[in-house]
Design a protein around this motif. Structure first.
Motif, PDB file in Angstrom:
ATOM      1  N   CYS A 129       4.311   9.829  -5.289  1.00 34.93           N
ATOM      2  CA  CYS A 129       2.768  10.020  -5.258  1.00 34.93           C
ATOM      3  C   CYS A 129       2.915   8.832  -4.498  1.00 34.93           C
ATOM      4  N   GLY A 130       3.243   7.799  -4.183  1.00 33.30           N
ATOM      5  CA  GLY A 130       2.973   6.551  -3.189  1.00 33.30           C
ATOM      6  C   GLY A 130       2.233   6.437  -1.968  1.00 33.30           C
ATOM      7  N   ALA A 131       2.230   8.106  -1.611  1.00 40.61           N
ATOM      8  CA  ALA A 131       0.861   7.976  -0.556  1.00 40.61           C
ATOM      9  C   ALA A 131      -0.265   8.781  -0.814  1.00 40.61           C
ATOM     10  N   HIS A 132      -0.500   8.410  -2.437  1.00 41.78           N
ATOM     11  CA  HIS A 132      -1.625   9.117  -2.945  1.00 41.78           C
ATOM     12  C   HIS A 132      -2.927   8.620  -2.207  1.00 41.78           C
ATOM     13  N   SER A 133      -3.268   7.237  -1.636  1.00 40.70           N
ATOM     14  CA  SER A 133      -4.403   7.201  -0.841  1.00 40.70           C
ATOM     15  C   SER A 133      -3.628   5.832  -0.061  1.00 40.70           C
ATOM     16  N   VAL A 134      -4.416   5.396   0.952  1.00 43.02           N
ATOM     17  CA  VAL A 134      -4.083   4.134   1.596  1.00 43.02           C
ATOM     18  C   VAL A 134      -4.414   2.613   1.063  1.00 43.02           C
ATOM     19  N   PRO A 135      -3.405   2.413   0.692  1.00 45.13           N
ATOM     20  CA  PRO A 135      -3.873   0.389  -0.249  1.00 45.13           C
ATOM     21  C   PRO A 135      -4.654   0.232   0.792  1.00 45.13           C
ATOM     22  N   LYS A 136      -5.907  -1.053   0.245  1.00 42.81           N
ATOM     23  CA  LYS A 136      -6.969  -1.584   0.422  1.00 42.81           C
ATOM     24  C   LYS A 136      -5.970  -2.188   1.310  1.00 42.81           C
ATOM     25  N   GLY A 137      -6.584  -2.872   2.348  1.00 46.47           N
ATOM     26  CA  GLY A 137      -6.799  -4.399   3.054  1.00 46.47           C
ATOM     27  C   GLY A 137      -5.553  -3.162   4.451  1.00 46.47           C
ATOM     28  N   GLN A 138      -4.807  -1.607   4.080  1.00 47.76           N
ATOM     29  CA  GLN A 138      -3.979  -0.779   5.295  1.00 47.76           C
ATOM     30  C   GLN A 138      -5.030  -0.148   6.071  1.00 47.76           C
ATOM     31  N   THR A 139      -3.778   0.006   7.266  1.00 49.70           N
ATOM     32  CA  THR A 139      -4.250   1.634   7.829  1.00 49.70           C
ATOM     33  C   THR A 139      -3.623   2.397   7.287  1.00 49.70           C
ATOM     34  N   ALA A 140      -4.261   3.149   7.599  1.00 49.23           N
ATOM     35  CA  ALA A 140      -3.277   4.412   7.493  1.00 49.23           C
ATOM     36  C   ALA A 140      -1.601   4.371   8.057  1.00 49.23           C
ATOM     37  N   ASP A 141      -1.373   4.103   8.596  1.00 55.95           N
ATOM     38  CA  ASP A 141      -0.112   3.618  10.428  1.00 55.95           C
ATOM     39  C   ASP A 141       0.618   3.010   9.219  1.00 55.95           C
ATOM     40  N   GLU A 142       0.118   2.006   9.249  1.00 59.26           N
ATOM     41  CA  GLU A 142       0.408   0.893   8.598  1.00 59.26           C
ATOM     42  C   GLU A 142       1.067   1.406   6.924  1.00 59.26           C
ATOM     43  N   ALA A 143       0.491   1.514   6.183  1.00 60.76           N
ATOM     44  CA  ALA A 143       0.607   1.801   5.181  1.00 60.76           C
ATOM     45  C   ALA A 143       1.817   3.570   5.148  1.00 60.76           C
ATOM     46  N   THR A 144       2.213   4.249   5.742  1.00 64.19           N
ATOM     47  CA  THR A 144       2.891   5.544   6.280  1.00 64.19           C
ATOM     48  C   THR A 144       4.541   4.117   6.972  1.00 64.19           C
ATOM     49  N   GLU A 145       3.764   3.496   7.904  1.00 66.89           N
ATOM     50  CA  GLU A 145       5.186   2.818   8.542  1.00 66.89           C
ATOM     51  C   GLU A 145       6.000   1.790   6.670  1.00 66.89           C
ATOM     52  N   GLN A 146       4.932   1.229   6.188  1.00 61.64           N
ATOM     53  CA  GLN A 146       5.962   0.904   4.626  1.00 61.64           C
ATOM     54  C   GLN A 146       6.445   1.910   4.123  1.00 61.64           C
ATOM     55  N   LEU A 147       5.769   3.202   3.708  1.00 60.24           N
ATOM     56  CA  LEU A 147       6.435   3.700   3.256  1.00 60.24           C
ATOM     57  C   LEU A 147       7.990   4.362   4.280  1.00 60.24           C
ATOM     58  N   VAL A 148       7.702   5.141   4.726  1.00 62.57           N
ATOM     59  CA  VAL A 148       8.947   5.534   5.614  1.00 62.57           C
ATOM     60  C   VAL A 148       9.810   4.180   5.874  1.00 62.57           C
ATOM     61  N   THR A 149       9.286   3.233   5.911  1.00 61.31           N
ATOM     62  CA  THR A 149      10.791   2.260   6.456  1.00 61.31           C
ATOM     63  C   THR A 149      10.932   1.717   5.050  1.00 61.31           C
ATOM     64  N   LYS A 150      10.786   1.369   4.445  1.00 61.70           N
ATOM     65  CA  LYS A 150      10.769   0.262   3.240  1.00 61.70           C
ATOM     66  C   LYS A 150      11.138   0.988   1.900  1.00 61.70           C
ATOM     67  N   ASP A 151       9.742   1.600   1.276  1.00 61.88           N
ATOM     68  CA  ASP A 151       9.714   1.742  -0.185  1.00 61.88           C
ATOM     69  C   ASP A 151      10.425   3.371  -0.334  1.00 61.88           C
ATOM     70  N   ILE A 152      10.352   4.567   0.525  1.00 66.55           N
ATOM     71  CA  ILE A 152      10.999   5.735   0.606  1.00 66.55           C
ATOM     72  C   ILE A 152      13.080   4.936   0.208  1.00 66.55           C
ATOM     73  N   PRO A 153      12.890   4.126   0.991  1.00 65.87           N
ATOM     74  CA  PRO A 153      14.411   3.734   0.429  1.00 65.87           C
ATOM     75  C   PRO A 153      15.191   3.015  -0.185  1.00 65.87           C
ATOM     76  N   ALA A 154      13.852   2.411  -1.105  1.00 65.72           N
ATOM     77  CA  ALA A 154      14.646   1.482  -2.042  1.00 65.72           C
ATOM     78  C   ALA A 154      14.050   2.494  -3.157  1.00 65.72           C
ATOM     79  N   LEU A 155      13.132   4.009  -3.077  1.00 65.22           N
ATOM     80  CA  LEU A 155      12.883   4.600  -4.512  1.00 65.22           C
ATOM     81  C   LEU A 155      14.478   5.714  -4.369  1.00 65.22           C
ATOM     82  N   ALA A 156      15.140   5.336  -2.815  1.00 68.28           N
ATOM     83  CA  ALA A 156      16.269   6.655  -2.708  1.00 68.28           C
ATOM     84  C   ALA A 156      17.640   5.643  -3.605  1.00 68.28           C
TER      85      ALA A 156
END
Length: 461
Positions: free
Chosen positions: A210-237
């Motif tokens: 549940c890394g998308a439980h909230s938008v991290p401080k200092g980021q927008t929803a779009d920035e957080a989404t990009e981080q999750l989709v391109t970096k965090d989820i591939p790292a989790l996989a």
């Protein structure tokens, strides 16, 4: 106690059960074996025909081998009780005074964190809304700050007793989320805790990222989404492929001011296509986010909350076969509009229940959750039981394995020292749970609720 290396026929036999109550796979009603329920026995007599008791046998593989009348048993008053013809590591005599239910399945928890939100509870009592607290940096963000600073062992020590408490209250399978890191390393640490506890404890955990439980401080929803989709989820996989963590699903908090539906769709799709994770998101809790169409579009197995779901959402959930996971404790504590549970059930949407255990709703008791579902959501006791067992199992993709007392399924059992099964909901503050069984092993026993006279027999190897 048997070490399961013996040559008994069964790991556990429970004889002379008064009533076995269970959902049945492929149906929407409970199945009752035995003397029935109060509604069928007016005016609730204290004396029943004890000529035939019910019996459950669990094989050495932990699976249910028999559920039905005690074979060869004739225990009418004045006749001698005999031991069963089968051998078992443990034989329990329920004395015609106990009811058996499936082990409870908690479909939604956030149990891995440190700290508490007691000051926020006082604010809410004074009328401050959760949205206001969240906007001021509290709520999820307060727990994130504490959890990011916690070591692995500290998270283990904080989480373990919570799960042990849930087991004592009858929970044998639990969905458990990360979500209090909002950056990859802390999220991964939470998943490692869940993976370790799943191996350590006699409790099946369905682990959700549940890394998308909230938008991290200092980021927008779009920035957080990009981080999750391109970096965090591939790292989790990659971590999953390496065996570092186990993970079954991905969750997103879908709200207008958190992750809007378009962002959530990108995240859920990435979780499914990159990491093979089942979709499961928060929706329609504080604002109407049209969870039904999003569930269809993302092939999500479950959607939680749904307080503000409308008829179109319900139709979409039904068409998609998505499970609606309702969370009575959160709705009660936050004084939210109750979700349309009756409309969902009448439309054929499978409804499950979860405790939503978290610092905002610190309750792990599924009996309490079922009680609130009956009281606040107008669900019947039968509907609440199905929602806390078979439908909750379906919400985490385990309905073929747990959630009902059917031959071939796992031997997860709650044994009540009470005349009727509804006592587990009726006496919600101190439910009369005598034993909790996981895969044929007794993992909790409270003799205060044992039938009188109790007769539990330990077999000799």
């Amino acid at each position: 106690m048997c070490d399961f290396s013996c040559k008994h026929d069964f790991s556990l036999i429970i004889q002379n059960i008064s009533t076995i109550v269970t959902p049945k796979t492929g149906t929407t009603s409970v199945h009752v074996l035995g003397r029935g329920t109060p509604s069928k026995n007016p005016p609730f007599p204290d004396v029943f025909d004890k000529s035939v008791g019910m019996e459950i046998r669990v094989g050495m593989d932990g699976l249910l081998a028999y559920v039905g009348p005690t074979d060869g048993n004739d225990a009418r008053e004045g006749r001698k009780r005999t031991r069963p013809s089968h051998s078992a590591c443990r034989i329990v005599d329920a004395n015609f005074s106990a009811c058996a239910l499936p082990g409870f399945v908690d479909a939604h928890t956030h149990a891995i964190f440190v700290g508490n939100r007691l000051p926020e509870w006082r604010l809410k009592l004074g009328g401050t809304t959760y949205a206001d607290i969240h906007a001021a940096g509290g709520g999820i963000h307060a727990t994130v700050r504490a959890t990011r600073d916690a070591r692995f062992d500290e998270l283990m020590d904080a989480t373990r007793p919570r799960l042990q408490r849930a087991m004592r209250l009858g929970t044998t399978t639990m969905e458990i989320k990360s979500g209090y890191g909002l950056e990859y390393e802390t999220e991964l640490r939470q998943l490692k805790v869940a993976t370790a506890l799943n191996k350590e404890l006699p409790l099946d955990l369905s682990v959700t990222y549940c890394g998308a439980h909230s938008v991290p401080k200092g980021q927008t929803a779009d920035e957080a989404t990009e981080q999750l989709v391109t970096k965090d989820i591939p790292a989790l996989a990659a971590a999953m492929a390496a065996g570092t963590v186990d993970c079954d699903a991905i969750d997103v908090f879908v709200e207008t001011n958190v992750f809007p539906a378009d962002n959530a769709r990108r995240i859920l799709d990435a979780g499914r296509t990159i990491a093979g994770l089942r979709g499961n998101f928060h929706g329609d809790e504080l604002t109407h986010t049209r969870s039904g169409p999003l569930a269809q579009a993302t092939q999500s197995r479950a959607v939680s909350h749904l307080e503000l779901a409308d008829d179109d959402d319900i139709a979409c959930l039904r068409a998609a076969g998505t499970v609606a996971v309702l969370l009575p404790t959160t709705a009660h504590i936050l004084r939210l509009t109750p979700p349309p549970a009756r409309a969902m059930i009448e439309a054929g949407v499978p409804v499950a229940l979860g405790s939503d255990f978290n610092p905002n709703a610190p309750h792990l008791s599924m009996p309490f959750v079922m009680h609130l579902a009956c009281l606040d959501f107008r669900m019947t006791p039968d509907e609440a039981l199905i929602a806390a067992t078979l439908n909750a199992a379906a919400s985490v993709g385990r309905e073929e394995r747990v959630g009902s007392l059917e031959v071939g399924k796992q031997g997860d059992i709650v044994l009540l020292g009470a005349p009727f099964w509804e006592h587990v909901i009726y006496e919600f503050s101190s439910p009369p749970i005598w034993m909790v069984v996981k895969a044929g092993r007794v993992i909790h026993e409270n003799d205060d609720f044992a039938p009188t006279p109790a007769a539990a027999v330990e077999a000799k190897d």
